[in-house]
Design a protein around this motif. Structure first.
Motif, PDB file in Angstrom:
ATOM      1  N   THR A  36      20.243 -33.745   3.316  1.00 32.00           N
ATOM      2  CA  THR A  36      21.030 -32.592   3.756  1.00 32.00           C
ATOM      3  C   THR A  36      22.523 -32.851   3.636  1.00 32.00           C
ATOM      4  OG1 THR A  36      19.242 -32.077   5.305  1.00 32.00           O
ATOM      5  CG2 THR A  36      21.322 -30.927   5.632  1.00 32.00           C
ATOM      6  N   GLY A  39      23.312 -32.667  -0.014  1.00 35.47           N
ATOM      7  CA  GLY A  39      23.244 -31.280  -0.443  1.00 35.47           C
ATOM      8  C   GLY A  39      24.420 -30.459   0.037  1.00 35.47           C
ATOM      9  N   ALA A  40      24.936 -30.789   1.223  1.00 39.30           N
ATOM     10  CA  ALA A  40      26.104 -30.076   1.750  1.00 39.30           C
ATOM     11  C   ALA A  40      27.304 -30.254   0.836  1.00 39.30           C
ATOM     12  CB  ALA A  40      26.419 -30.561   3.161  1.00 39.30           C
ATOM     13  N   ARG A  41      27.458 -31.433   0.262  1.00 34.98           N
ATOM     14  CA  ARG A  41      28.549 -31.655  -0.683  1.00 34.98           C
ATOM     15  C   ARG A  41      28.291 -30.903  -1.985  1.00 34.98           C
ATOM     16  NH1 ARG A  41      27.405 -36.786   0.817  1.00 34.98           N
ATOM     17  NH2 ARG A  41      26.855 -37.442  -1.302  1.00 34.98           N
ATOM     18  N   TYR A  42      27.061 -30.921  -2.435  1.00 30.50           N
ATOM     19  CA  TYR A  42      26.700 -30.269  -3.696  1.00 30.50           C
ATOM     20  C   TYR A  42      26.909 -28.761  -3.621  1.00 30.50           C
ATOM     21  CZ  TYR A  42      23.837 -29.042  -7.768  1.00 30.50           C
ATOM     22  OH  TYR A  42      23.388 -28.543  -8.969  1.00 30.50           O
ATOM     23  N   PHE A  43      26.534 -28.160  -2.503  1.00 31.50           N
ATOM     24  CA  PHE A  43      26.571 -26.709  -2.334  1.00 31.50           C
ATOM     25  C   PHE A  43      27.775 -26.250  -1.509  1.00 31.50           C
ATOM     26  CE2 PHE A  43      22.174 -24.399  -2.714  1.00 31.50           C
ATOM     27  CZ  PHE A  43      22.442 -24.139  -4.048  1.00 31.50           C
ATOM     28  N   SER A  44      28.756 -27.137  -1.263  1.00 33.14           N
ATOM     29  CA  SER A  44      29.789 -26.862  -0.251  1.00 33.14           C
ATOM     30  C   SER A  44      30.563 -25.575  -0.532  1.00 33.14           C
ATOM     31  CB  SER A  44      30.748 -28.040  -0.138  1.00 33.14           C
ATOM     32  OG  SER A  44      31.402 -28.286  -1.367  1.00 33.14           O
ATOM     33  N   THR A  47      28.128 -22.461   0.064  1.00 31.18           N
ATOM     34  CA  THR A  47      27.717 -22.268   1.454  1.00 31.18           C
ATOM     35  C   THR A  47      28.908 -21.968   2.351  1.00 31.18           C
ATOM     36  OG1 THR A  47      27.682 -24.693   1.696  1.00 31.18           O
ATOM     37  CG2 THR A  47      25.579 -23.596   1.318  1.00 31.18           C
ATOM     38  N   ASN A  79      21.449 -25.339   6.475  1.00 32.47           N
ATOM     39  CA  ASN A  79      20.935 -26.713   6.437  1.00 32.47           C
ATOM     40  C   ASN A  79      19.688 -26.801   5.561  1.00 32.47           C
ATOM     41  OD1 ASN A  79      22.941 -27.769   8.104  1.00 32.47           O
ATOM     42  ND2 ASN A  79      21.750 -27.483   9.978  1.00 32.47           N
ATOM     43  N   ASN A  82      20.743 -26.765   1.912  1.00 30.64           N
ATOM     44  CA  ASN A  82      21.332 -28.057   1.547  1.00 30.64           C
ATOM     45  C   ASN A  82      20.301 -29.176   1.497  1.00 30.64           C
ATOM     46  OD1 ASN A  82      23.863 -26.895   1.364  1.00 30.64           O
ATOM     47  ND2 ASN A  82      24.447 -27.405   3.447  1.00 30.64           N
ATOM     48  N   SER A 105      15.257 -28.600   9.568  1.00 28.94           N
ATOM     49  CA  SER A 105      16.329 -27.599   9.526  1.00 28.94           C
ATOM     50  C   SER A 105      16.145 -26.546  10.606  1.00 28.94           C
ATOM     51  CB  SER A 105      16.381 -26.924   8.151  1.00 28.94           C
ATOM     52  OG  SER A 105      16.796 -27.840   7.160  1.00 28.94           O
TER      53      SER A 105
END
Length: 445
Positions: A36, A39-44, A47, A79, A82, A105
Motif C-alpha cells: 500500500t 502503491g501510494a507513491r505510484y498512484f499519488s 489519488t 488504500n 493503492n 483496506s
C-alpha cells in the motif's frame, strides 16, 4: 445457507485461534502495508486529485502514504486502490483472488476510528480471510468464467465480515452485514484489459462497500432470510455450480485456517505469470544460454492462466503486468521481475518487447488438471538446435514455498519508501507488539 455460514464463522473464537495463525496474520498485515505504501507513491498524483475533487479535506481515517485523512469509506477506497496497483499483494490460488488488499483496506479505517486493539484488528483479518477465501473457493472457477473478479465479489463480503468480527457484532448484526455486502458485491475482469488503470478499483470499491455494509449491519438493517443460498442469492448469481461445502463444512474442506493458505508475491505481475517467470529465471542461469540465440519460447500452463495473459502487444505498465510474454521476457533479460522491471523504463525497452513477441502461451491438459491444487508451468526456449527447459509447480510465496521472515522484511523495506530506522520500527511493531493502530498509521505517514 447464510445461517450455517455465520454459525461456522462465529464459532471461531479469538482464544481458539493458534498463536501461529495470529503470527501469520501479522505477516499478511506487514505485506499489505508494504504494497500500500508503494502503491501510494505510484498512484499519488491521481489519488491526490481524487481526494481533492471529492472534498476530502478532513476525516477520521488515514490514507496511507499520503499524510491525509478522509472518511472511513474514502480511506478504504484509496488504500484499496493503492494496495493492489503494483500487483505485489497476497492472494489465494484456489480462490483465484487477492485477499489482504481488500480485507485490511476495509479494516484499518474502522480500527483507527473505533480505537480497536491490534488483537481485534488481527482477529477481524483472520475471519475476513476465512470468509473471502471460502466464498471464492465455493464460486470458482465459474465466477471467473462469467467475467467476475472474485477480489471484488467475494472480497466485499469477506472484508465486511472482518469488520463485523473486529467490532464483536451479534448474530443479527452479522447477518445484516453479510447481506448488505452480498448485494454490494461486484467487480469485472475487463478492468484489466487495454492497459486500464481500473483493475485496482475492484479492490478499493470492495473495501469501501464493506465499510458501509458493516455499519448498516451495526444499526441492524433487517436482512433477507438467505442472501447466500436464496433463489436469487449470491451463489445463484455468481456461479453455475457452487461448492457449498466450503460454507457448510469447514472441517471437511480445510485442515488449516484459510489465511495460512494465502500466498505472498515476489514479482510485480499477475500471479498467473509467476511460475513462468521462475522458469525463465532458471533457464537464464543454464550453461551456454544466450539471449541473442533465442528463436522461440513456449510456455505450457493451466487453461485459466492463458486468456487475458497471453498478449504480446504491450500497451503500458498495466498491460505488462498482465502479460506472460512480457513477464518472461523481462525476467530473461534482466534476471528479475520486481517493481522496477515493470516500470516505464523497461516496458518501453525494445530488446524486451522483441523477445516478448517470441513467446507463445499454451494451455496444457496436465497443468489444467492439476489446477487449482497447483498453479504450474513449464517452459521450452529454443536456441538453434539446443532446447532449454524448466518446470515450476510452486512459485515463491506459496504455502509450500513460503517467503522467509527475512525475505518478507526485505520486501517491506524495499517497498515502503521509509527511512531504514522507521521501517525497522514498523516491522517490530507489527510482528511482535500489541501496537495501537493510530500510532502505527501515524508512523507510516
Amino acid at each position: 445457507m447464510t445461517d450455517l455460514f455465520l454459525n461456522n464463522l462465529m464459532a471461531i473464537r479469538p482464544e481458539s485461534i493458534p498463536a501461529d495463525v495470529y503470527r501469520h496474520a501479522r505477516a499478511c498485515f506487514l505485506d499489505y502495508l508494504a504494497c500500500t505504501l508503494a502503491g501510494a507513491r505510484y498512484f499519488s498524483k491521481k489519488t491526490t486529485e481524487y481526494l481533492d475533487e471529492m472534498g476530502a479535506e478532513i476525516g477520521v481515517a488515514s490514507v496511507l502514504g499520503l499524510g491525509r485523512k478522509a472518511s472511513m469509506q474514502t480511506a478504504a477506497l484509496v488504500n484499496g486502490l493503492n494496495a493492489h496497483v503494483i500487483e505485489l499483494d497476497d492472494g489465494h490460488r484456489k480462490g483465484a483472488l487477492h485477499v489482504g488488499a481488500t480485507v485490511f483496506s476495509a479494516l484499518l479505517p474502522v480500527a483507527e476510528k473505533e480505537g480497536l486493539s491490534a488483537q481485534d484488528l488481527l482477529y477481524g483479518a483472520i475471519i475476513g480471510y476465512e470468509t473471502t477465501i471460502r466464498l471464492a473457493c465455493a464460486v470458482q472457477p465459474g465466477n471467473k468464467l462469467r467475467g467476475y473478479h472474485a477480489t471484488g465479489t467475494c472480497g466485499t463480503v469477506g472484508a465486511a465480515m472482518g469488520i463485523a468480527t473486529a467490532l464483536h457484532f451479534d448474530f443479527n448484526q452479522m447477518k445484516s452485514t453479510l447481506s448488505a455486502a452480498v448485494t454490494s458485491a461486484a467487480g469485472v475482469l475487463e478492468m484489466q484489459e487495454d492497459n486500464a488503470d481500473l483493475k485496482p478499483l475492484n479492490v478499493g470499491r470492495a473495501a469501501m462497500d464493506a465499510v458501509s455494509a458493516a455499519y448498516l449491519g451495526k444499526v441492524r438493517f433487517k436482512a433477507p432470510n438467505d442472501a447466500l443460498g436464496g433463489k436469487r442469492g449470491f451463489f445463484k448469481v455468481m456461479t453455475d455450480e457452487p461448492k457449498t461445502q466450503f460454507v457448510t463444512e469447514f472441517a471437511k474442506t480445510s485442515e488449516k485456517m484459510m489465511i495460512e493458505q494465502a500466498y505472498m508475491k515476489s514479482y510485480a505481475s499477475c500471479r498467473h505469470t509467476h511460475p513462468a517467470i521462475e522458469c525463465a529465471l532458471q533457464i537464464r542461469k543454464k550453461d551456454g544460454f544466450r539471449l541473442d540465440a533465442v528463436d522461440s519460447i513456449v510456455v505450457h500452463t493451466y487453461k485459466l492462466a492463458v486468456s487475458g495473459h497471453d498478449h504480446t502487444e504491450i500497451l503500458g505498465v498495466s498491460s505488462a503486468k498482465m502479460s506472460m510474454p512480457y513477464s518472461v521476457a523481462v525476467a530473461l533479460v534482466t534476471g528479475d521481475a520486481g517493481l522496477n522491471e515493470f516500470s516505464e523504463k523497461y516496458v518501453g525497452d525494445k530488446e524486451i518487447l522483441v523477445l516478448a513477441k517470441k513467446v507463445s502461451v499454451v494451455a496444457d491438459d496436465e497443468f489444467t488438471a492439476l489446477c487449482p491444487s497447483k498453479r504450474a508451468a513449464s517452459m521450452e526456449v529454443v536456441c538453434g538446435e539446443k532446447i532449454y527447459s524448466a518446470r515450476v509447480d510452486y512459485p515463491k510465496g506459496e504455502p509450500e514455498n513460503p517467503l522467509t521472515d527475512e525475505e518478507l522484511n526485505q520486501k517491506f523495506r524495499a517497498l515502503c519508501g521509509l527511512d531504514a530506522d522507521v521501517a525497522e520500527k514498523i516491522v517490530k511493531m507489527v510482528m511482535k507488539e500489541d501496537f495501537a493502530v493510530e500510532n502505527l498509521v501515524s508512523i507510516c505517514n
